[in-house]
Design an enzyme around this catalytic site. Structure first.
Site, PDB file in Angstrom:
ATOM      1  N   GLU A  36       0.839  -1.206   0.000  1.00  0.00           N
ATOM      2  CA  GLU A  36       0.000   0.000   0.000  1.00  0.00           C
ATOM      3  C   GLU A  36       0.875   1.258   0.000  1.00  0.00           C
ATOM      4  O   GLU A  36       0.612   2.229  -0.709  1.00  0.00           O
ATOM      5  CB  GLU A  36      -0.878   0.026   1.248  1.00  0.00           C
ATOM      6  CG  GLU A  36      -2.089  -0.865   1.177  1.00  0.00           C
ATOM      7  CD  GLU A  36      -2.796  -0.937   2.525  1.00  0.00           C
ATOM      8  OE1 GLU A  36      -3.776  -0.209   2.720  1.00  0.00           O
ATOM      9  OE2 GLU A  36      -2.322  -1.706   3.383  1.00  0.00           O
ATOM     10  N   GLU A 114      18.466   7.566  31.164  1.00  0.00           N
ATOM     11  CA  GLU A 114      18.061   7.044  29.854  1.00  0.00           C
ATOM     12  C   GLU A 114      19.238   6.287  29.239  1.00  0.00           C
ATOM     13  O   GLU A 114      20.381   6.466  29.673  1.00  0.00           O
ATOM     14  CB  GLU A 114      17.602   8.192  28.939  1.00  0.00           C
ATOM     15  CG  GLU A 114      18.662   9.236  28.712  1.00  0.00           C
ATOM     16  CD  GLU A 114      18.106  10.554  28.141  1.00  0.00           C
ATOM     17  OE1 GLU A 114      17.006  10.971  28.531  1.00  0.00           O
ATOM     18  OE2 GLU A 114      18.800  11.155  27.327  1.00  0.00           O
ATOM     19  N   LYS A 116      22.294   5.131  26.827  1.00  0.00           N
ATOM     20  CA  LYS A 116      23.275   5.832  25.993  1.00  0.00           C
ATOM     21  C   LYS A 116      23.419   5.026  24.710  1.00  0.00           C
ATOM     22  O   LYS A 116      24.026   3.954  24.701  1.00  0.00           O
ATOM     23  CB  LYS A 116      24.613   5.933  26.723  1.00  0.00           C
ATOM     24  CG  LYS A 116      25.651   6.742  25.978  1.00  0.00           C
ATOM     25  CD  LYS A 116      26.767   7.129  26.938  1.00  0.00           C
ATOM     26  CE  LYS A 116      27.780   8.067  26.324  1.00  0.00           C
ATOM     27  NZ  LYS A 116      28.499   7.554  25.187  1.00  0.00           N
ATOM     28  N   ASP A 118      24.660   3.839  21.092  1.00  0.00           N
ATOM     29  CA  ASP A 118      25.995   3.856  20.495  1.00  0.00           C
ATOM     30  C   ASP A 118      25.870   4.027  18.991  1.00  0.00           C
ATOM     31  O   ASP A 118      25.678   3.079  18.243  1.00  0.00           O
ATOM     32  CB  ASP A 118      26.710   2.542  20.826  1.00  0.00           C
ATOM     33  CG  ASP A 118      28.197   2.629  20.550  1.00  0.00           C
ATOM     34  OD1 ASP A 118      28.685   3.750  20.292  1.00  0.00           O
ATOM     35  OD2 ASP A 118      28.867   1.589  20.580  1.00  0.00           O
ATOM     36  N   ARG A 137      28.340  15.706  14.591  1.00  0.00           N
ATOM     37  CA  ARG A 137      28.901  16.357  15.774  1.00  0.00           C
ATOM     38  C   ARG A 137      30.271  16.972  15.472  1.00  0.00           C
ATOM     39  O   ARG A 137      30.584  18.045  15.955  1.00  0.00           O
ATOM     40  CB  ARG A 137      29.034  15.325  16.893  1.00  0.00           C
ATOM     41  CG  ARG A 137      29.688  15.866  18.118  1.00  0.00           C
ATOM     42  CD  ARG A 137      29.700  14.832  19.227  1.00  0.00           C
ATOM     43  NE  ARG A 137      30.090  15.437  20.463  1.00  0.00           N
ATOM     44  CZ  ARG A 137      31.353  15.660  20.824  1.00  0.00           C
ATOM     45  NH1 ARG A 137      32.324  15.328  20.008  1.00  0.00           N
ATOM     46  NH2 ARG A 137      31.637  16.237  21.960  1.00  0.00           N
ATOM     47  N   TYR A 229      17.718  12.643  22.085  1.00  0.00           N
ATOM     48  CA  TYR A 229      17.885  12.769  23.529  1.00  0.00           C
ATOM     49  C   TYR A 229      17.997  14.205  24.040  1.00  0.00           C
ATOM     50  O   TYR A 229      18.155  14.416  25.230  1.00  0.00           O
ATOM     51  CB  TYR A 229      19.109  11.980  23.996  1.00  0.00           C
ATOM     52  CG  TYR A 229      20.370  12.291  23.209  1.00  0.00           C
ATOM     53  CD1 TYR A 229      20.896  11.352  22.345  1.00  0.00           C
ATOM     54  CD2 TYR A 229      21.006  13.517  23.328  1.00  0.00           C
ATOM     55  CE1 TYR A 229      22.036  11.624  21.611  1.00  0.00           C
ATOM     56  CE2 TYR A 229      22.133  13.799  22.618  1.00  0.00           C
ATOM     57  CZ  TYR A 229      22.649  12.858  21.764  1.00  0.00           C
ATOM     58  OH  TYR A 229      23.773  13.149  21.034  1.00  0.00           O
ATOM     59  N   LYS A 318      29.367   4.203  32.335  1.00  0.00           N
ATOM     60  CA  LYS A 318      29.932   3.481  31.197  1.00  0.00           C
ATOM     61  C   LYS A 318      29.966   1.998  31.525  1.00  0.00           C
ATOM     62  O   LYS A 318      30.574   1.606  32.521  1.00  0.00           O
ATOM     63  CB  LYS A 318      31.341   4.036  30.986  1.00  0.00           C
ATOM     64  CG  LYS A 318      31.960   3.700  29.689  1.00  0.00           C
ATOM     65  CD  LYS A 318      31.602   4.687  28.627  1.00  0.00           C
ATOM     66  CE  LYS A 318      32.400   4.270  27.408  1.00  0.00           C
ATOM     67  NZ  LYS A 318      32.230   4.895  26.249  1.00  0.00           N
ATOM     68  N   CYS A 412      58.537 -15.771   5.922  1.00  0.00           N
ATOM     69  CA  CYS A 412      57.244 -15.152   5.606  1.00  0.00           C
ATOM     70  C   CYS A 412      56.288 -16.245   5.118  1.00  0.00           C
ATOM     71  O   CYS A 412      56.614 -16.975   4.189  1.00  0.00           O
ATOM     72  CB  CYS A 412      57.413 -14.088   4.534  1.00  0.00           C
ATOM     73  SG  CYS A 412      55.830 -13.483   3.909  1.00  0.00           S
ATOM     74  N   CYS A 415      55.577 -15.527   1.141  1.00  0.00           N
ATOM     75  CA  CYS A 415      56.541 -15.655   0.048  1.00  0.00           C
ATOM     76  C   CYS A 415      57.766 -16.483   0.428  1.00  0.00           C
ATOM     77  O   CYS A 415      58.634 -16.736  -0.403  1.00  0.00           O
ATOM     78  CB  CYS A 415      56.979 -14.266  -0.426  1.00  0.00           C
ATOM     79  SG  CYS A 415      57.882 -13.361   0.825  1.00  0.00           S
ATOM     80  N   CYS A 430      58.844  -9.195   6.959  1.00  0.00           N
ATOM     81  CA  CYS A 430      59.192  -9.759   5.664  1.00  0.00           C
ATOM     82  C   CYS A 430      59.722  -8.587   4.845  1.00  0.00           C
ATOM     83  O   CYS A 430      59.049  -7.568   4.707  1.00  0.00           O
ATOM     84  CB  CYS A 430      57.956 -10.348   4.995  1.00  0.00           C
ATOM     85  SG  CYS A 430      58.212 -10.657   3.237  1.00  0.00           S
ATOM     86  N   CYS A 435      56.517  -9.182  -2.064  1.00  0.00           N
ATOM     87  CA  CYS A 435      55.757 -10.209  -1.350  1.00  0.00           C
ATOM     88  C   CYS A 435      54.256 -10.043  -1.647  1.00  0.00           C
ATOM     89  O   CYS A 435      53.692  -8.965  -1.444  1.00  0.00           O
ATOM     90  CB  CYS A 435      56.013 -10.061   0.151  1.00  0.00           C
ATOM     91  SG  CYS A 435      54.890 -11.018   1.171  1.00  0.00           S
TER      92      CYS A 435
HETATM   93  S1  IVH Z   1      23.301  13.829  26.284  1.00  0.00           S
HETATM   94  C1  IVH Z   1      24.828  16.666  27.980  1.00  0.00           C
HETATM   95  N1  IVH Z   1      22.005  11.560  26.060  1.00  0.00           N
HETATM   96  O1  IVH Z   1      26.949  10.279  23.954  1.00  0.00           O
HETATM   97  C2  IVH Z   1      24.947  16.571  26.566  1.00  0.00           C
HETATM   98  N2  IVH Z   1      24.044  11.786  24.893  1.00  0.00           N
HETATM   99  O2  IVH Z   1      29.419  10.973  25.389  1.00  0.00           O
HETATM  100  C3  IVH Z   1      25.534  15.293  26.083  1.00  0.00           C
HETATM  101  N3  IVH Z   1      24.651   9.837  23.547  1.00  0.00           N
HETATM  102  O3  IVH Z   1      27.843  13.020  22.002  1.00  0.00           O
HETATM  103  C4  IVH Z   1      24.617  14.498  25.311  1.00  0.00           C
HETATM  104  N4  IVH Z   1      22.886   8.619  24.041  1.00  0.00           N
HETATM  105  O4  IVH Z   1      26.326  11.309  20.966  1.00  0.00           O
HETATM  106  C5  IVH Z   1      23.094  12.258  25.707  1.00  0.00           C
HETATM  107  N5  IVH Z   1      20.734   9.623  25.949  1.00  0.00           N
HETATM  108  C6  IVH Z   1      21.812  10.315  25.585  1.00  0.00           C
HETATM  109  C7  IVH Z   1      22.770   9.792  24.699  1.00  0.00           C
HETATM  110  C8  IVH Z   1      23.889  10.561  24.386  1.00  0.00           C
HETATM  111  C9  IVH Z   1      24.009   8.676  23.345  1.00  0.00           C
HETATM  112  C10 IVH Z   1      25.967  10.203  22.969  1.00  0.00           C
HETATM  113  C11 IVH Z   1      25.984  11.533  22.295  1.00  0.00           C
HETATM  114  C12 IVH Z   1      27.081  12.338  22.940  1.00  0.00           C
HETATM  115  C13 IVH Z   1      27.874  11.280  23.621  1.00  0.00           C
HETATM  116  C14 IVH Z   1      28.515  11.859  24.856  1.00  0.00           C
END
Ligand code: IVH
Length: 684
Positions: A36, A114, A116, A118, A137, A229, A318, A412, A415, A430, A435
């Site tokens: 659709e 909240e 973080k 990646d 960034r 965020y 972390k 090596c 070769c 080497c 090679c």
């Molecule tokens: S707050 C206070 N919130 O982590 C301002 N960052 O190490 C900093 N990131 O560059 C950002 N999840 O790319 C914030 N829930 C979250 C995030 C977050 C991922 C990343 C963001 C920032 C980096 C800082």
């Protein structure tokens, strides 16, 4: 059809398509089938093809193809994008809380936790409800402009939704993370493997690589998502009092935020939330590397303030690196492009945090000896962020006696040349310049994303060409017999054609890519850029003395000596000549060309709706004529070109005394005629 009926039909289709995209990507609850959705998209596309004057930059059709190339020009962030300090345990967290309280002047602070995510941080600016500019960034102060690519990502709205409980902002900068789901990442890599392309190492790299494509049409095919965020700044509406309400506002504007963001009346419950995210991480379909903790009250955030780039009002717990136990099956030797013999662990494949790991680095023979690593051992393997997985330790209790200590080879493995060992250095080399293993590595580096970025030519295919004797140095890539390539097993006409197109295209890569691709010791992307900017051509680089090179700010003596050492080597000079001979660009055209273009020196801003073409089309044409087209008006802007319904930017231009041009003037500019008022700037 009457013009108004037509406009209504077009609007109607767009509204429905936007709603479907929102339900699919943000709510995760699609109400329409793919068929659709496609049918509606095709209907809209048909109408827009018949009536090009109705096309707007925000139309859903414009998100898939038809876009100007991303220029990756630099943009300054109006407010810096900050980084986060880290805490690693409960004691760190409590100390951080105490310090924040001290700076806030209150007795207790309320927090929000909240996940973080990646991925790759971006800042998206919406003006009058429409996406105006997207930037990476970068270093937090200056990022790269990626607007065209972000427009191509369907999961990112190009228009804001009208919020119910909050006002509609005039300008709002939304900050978040572009990422790829783990499942989508596996799917993408499977597709890449089938087509013989290069595989991505992890979802983060896949997301970053996908958003940095030169061609937005490729970005459009990548399963990217956005997790928001933060609000960077807002005009035309007040900021709410708390971060938690900002998240609600962002959600109502049509973005995905963490639905599990939690409010805490004090630090008491924060550690439990940090650990809960650690427990959940493997169940999530996206990678997270920590928990972010923020002071909820925005006014108190400012009171608490900043240390350099880190806010004192936020931090990240972390997560510890992810580890798994598996078995070491074998140790292979990989001959690097400079001839180093690098031991590589072959592991029984193991899933670590959603990514299958089958190889790990062993660095060098000293490391193998120090950790007493034997073939057959049970080992602990660690994966952290972007780094190559590593063997942390051997589990000695699990030894059965059948494990075999490892002996580095004396010749090596590729070769057969006896290896050379420098006294006091843990490395074996080497030294054979021809090679094949070294050659393969040099080619892998040359074609890689960070260098010449030849799409579709992955290491495996390149190795086949070497084994067939078709490639003896990187210039041979441009001498391949495409007829013969098409006849190779598993390739065929179509793949050979695509590959040929990618190879041809790479001839015109900017010369910093070529310089990087040559694999000069110590020369990474940054140094390659510095060399390209200073010398503008490989010919000039080959003539430069070590002092000339060392004069470049940012290049030190050791690196300059290495570069000069490379340029005086006869084989390398011959390679450069050979690359020139096959038509690889070895000179930066923009240096002499830039000043010869009619609009160079002009910085232009486009706003409003144009009648004769879409804004991205106009942008592209202006750029081709040498103009710098940016998204926001400042004193440095030479002129603002305003179409119909131009808003804030036209006003700003008037305030700053920047000339306003209409569409007629744009037509003149596109013919290369610069209005007298701007002529001075253009000749700067
Ligand atoms: S707050 C206070 N919130 O982590 C301002 N960052 O190490 C900093 N990131 O560059 C950002 N999840 O790319 C914030 N829930 C979250 C995030 C977050 C991922 C990343 C963001 C920032 C980096 C800082």
């Amino acid at each position: 059809m009457e013009q108004t009926d037509l406009q209504r039909d077009v609007d109607d289709l767009r509204t429905k398509l936007d709603q479907f995209a929102y339900e699919y990507f943000v709510l995760d609850q699609p109400t329409a089938s793919d068929a659709e959705y496609d049918a509606m998209m095709n209907a809209l596309r048909r109408l827009e093809t018949e009536h090009p004057e109705l096309v707007t930059a925000e139309s859903p059709t414009q998100q898939v193809g038809g876009y100007a190339k991303s220029e990756f020009g630099e943009v300054a962030h109006p407010r810096p994008l900050l980084s986060l300090s880290n805490v690693y345990n409960e004691a760190d967290l409590n100390a951080w809380d105490q310090r924040a309280i001290r700076f806030s002047g209150v007795a207790e602070l309320e927090y929000v936790t909240e996940p973080k995510a990646d991925g790759l941080a971006v800042a998206l600016t919406y003006v009058d409800g429409a996406l105006d500019r997207a930037a990476t960034r970068g270093n937090g102060i200056v990022g790269d402009e990626i607007t065209a690519n972000v427009r191509a990502v369907r999961a990112i709205p190009v228009k804001l939704r009208r919020p119910e409980n909050f006002p509609m902002p005039e300008t709002i900068e939304i900050r978040g993370e572009i990422y790829m789901r783990k499942s989508d990442f596996e799917g993408l890599n499977n597709r890449m493997a089938e087509s013989g392309g290069k595989l991505f190492m992890n979802p983060r790299n896949a997301a970053a690589g996908s958003i940095r494509q030169k061609d937005p049409a490729i970005t459009a095919q990548r399963p990217l998502r956005l997790f928001v965020y933060q609000i960077g700044y807002v005009t035309g509406a007040p900021l709410p009092a708390t971060h938690f309400e900002c998240l609600e506002w962002i959600r109502e504007l049509g973005f995905t935020t963490s639905l599990d963001a939690e409010r805490h009346a004090s630090v008491e419950t924060v550690w439990t939330a940090c650990e809960a995210w650690l427990d959940r991480r493997l169940d999530l379909d996206f990678e997270i590397d920590g928990t972010v903790i923020k002071v909820d009250n925005l006014h108190l955030q400012e009171e608490i303030g900043y240390v350099a780039r880190d806010p004192r009002w936020a931090t990240a717990y972390k997560f510890p690196a992810m580890q798994q136990t598996t078995r070491l099956l074998d140790i292979l030797i990989n001959v690097g492009r400079t001839g180093t013999l690098n031991p590589l662990a072959v592991l029984e494949p193991v899933n670590i945090g959603g990514v299958t790991v089958g190889r790990a680095t062993l660095h060098n023979e000293d490391e193998i000896a120090r950790k007493d690593i034997r073939i057959g051992d049970a080992v602990v393997v660690q994966r952290a962020g972007d780094v190559i997985p590593q063997i942390v330790k051997v589990i000695e209790e699990r030894r059965t006696g059948s494990e075999v200590p490892y002996q580095m080879p004396d010749a090596c493995p590729s070769c057969g040349t006896p290896v050379h060992r420098e006294p006091g250095v843990a490395m074996r080399y080497c030294t054979n310049a021809t090679c094949p293993a070294q050659l393969k590595e040099r080619i892998h580096h040359f074609i890689s994303r960070a260098a010449m970025d030849i799409d579709g030519l992955g290491p495996n295919l390149a190795d086949r060409f070497v084994d067939l004797g078709w490639i003896a140095d990187v210039s041979d890539i441009y001498r391949l017999d495409w007829q013969a390539v098409a006849e190779l097993e598993g390739l065929g006409e179509k793949s050979a054609e695509n590959l040929q197109a990618a190879v041809e295209k790479s001839r015109n890569q900017p010369i910093w890519r070529l310089i990087h691709g040559l694999g000069i010791q110590h020369v990474g992307e940054r140094t390659a850029n510095l060399i390209a900017d200073r010398f503008g051509s490989l010919a000039s680089l080959l003539e430069a003395s070590a002092d000339d090179i060392a004069d470049i700010p940012g290049i030190g003596g050791v690196v300059a000596t290495a570069i000069h050492g490379f340029t005086v080597e006869q084989v390398n000079r011959e390679l450069v000549a050979s690359l020139e001979e096959v038509g690889v660009q070895t000179r930066d055209e923009s240096v002499s060309y830039e000043t010869g273009r009619p609009l160079s020196g002009l910085t232009l801003v486009l706003t409003g709706r144009l009648g004769s073409m879409t804004r991205p089309e106009a942008e592209e044409q202006l750029r081709k004529l040498g103009a710098n087209v940016t998204g926001s008006v400042s004193k440095k802007t030479s002129a603002v070109i305003a179409g119909a319904e131009a808003g804030g930017k036209a006003d700003k231009a008037q305030q700053l005394g920047v000339p306003l041009l209409d569409e007629e003037a744009l037509a003149l500019l596109l013919e290369g005629n610069v209005p007298a008022a701007l002529a001075d700037a253009a000749t700067d």
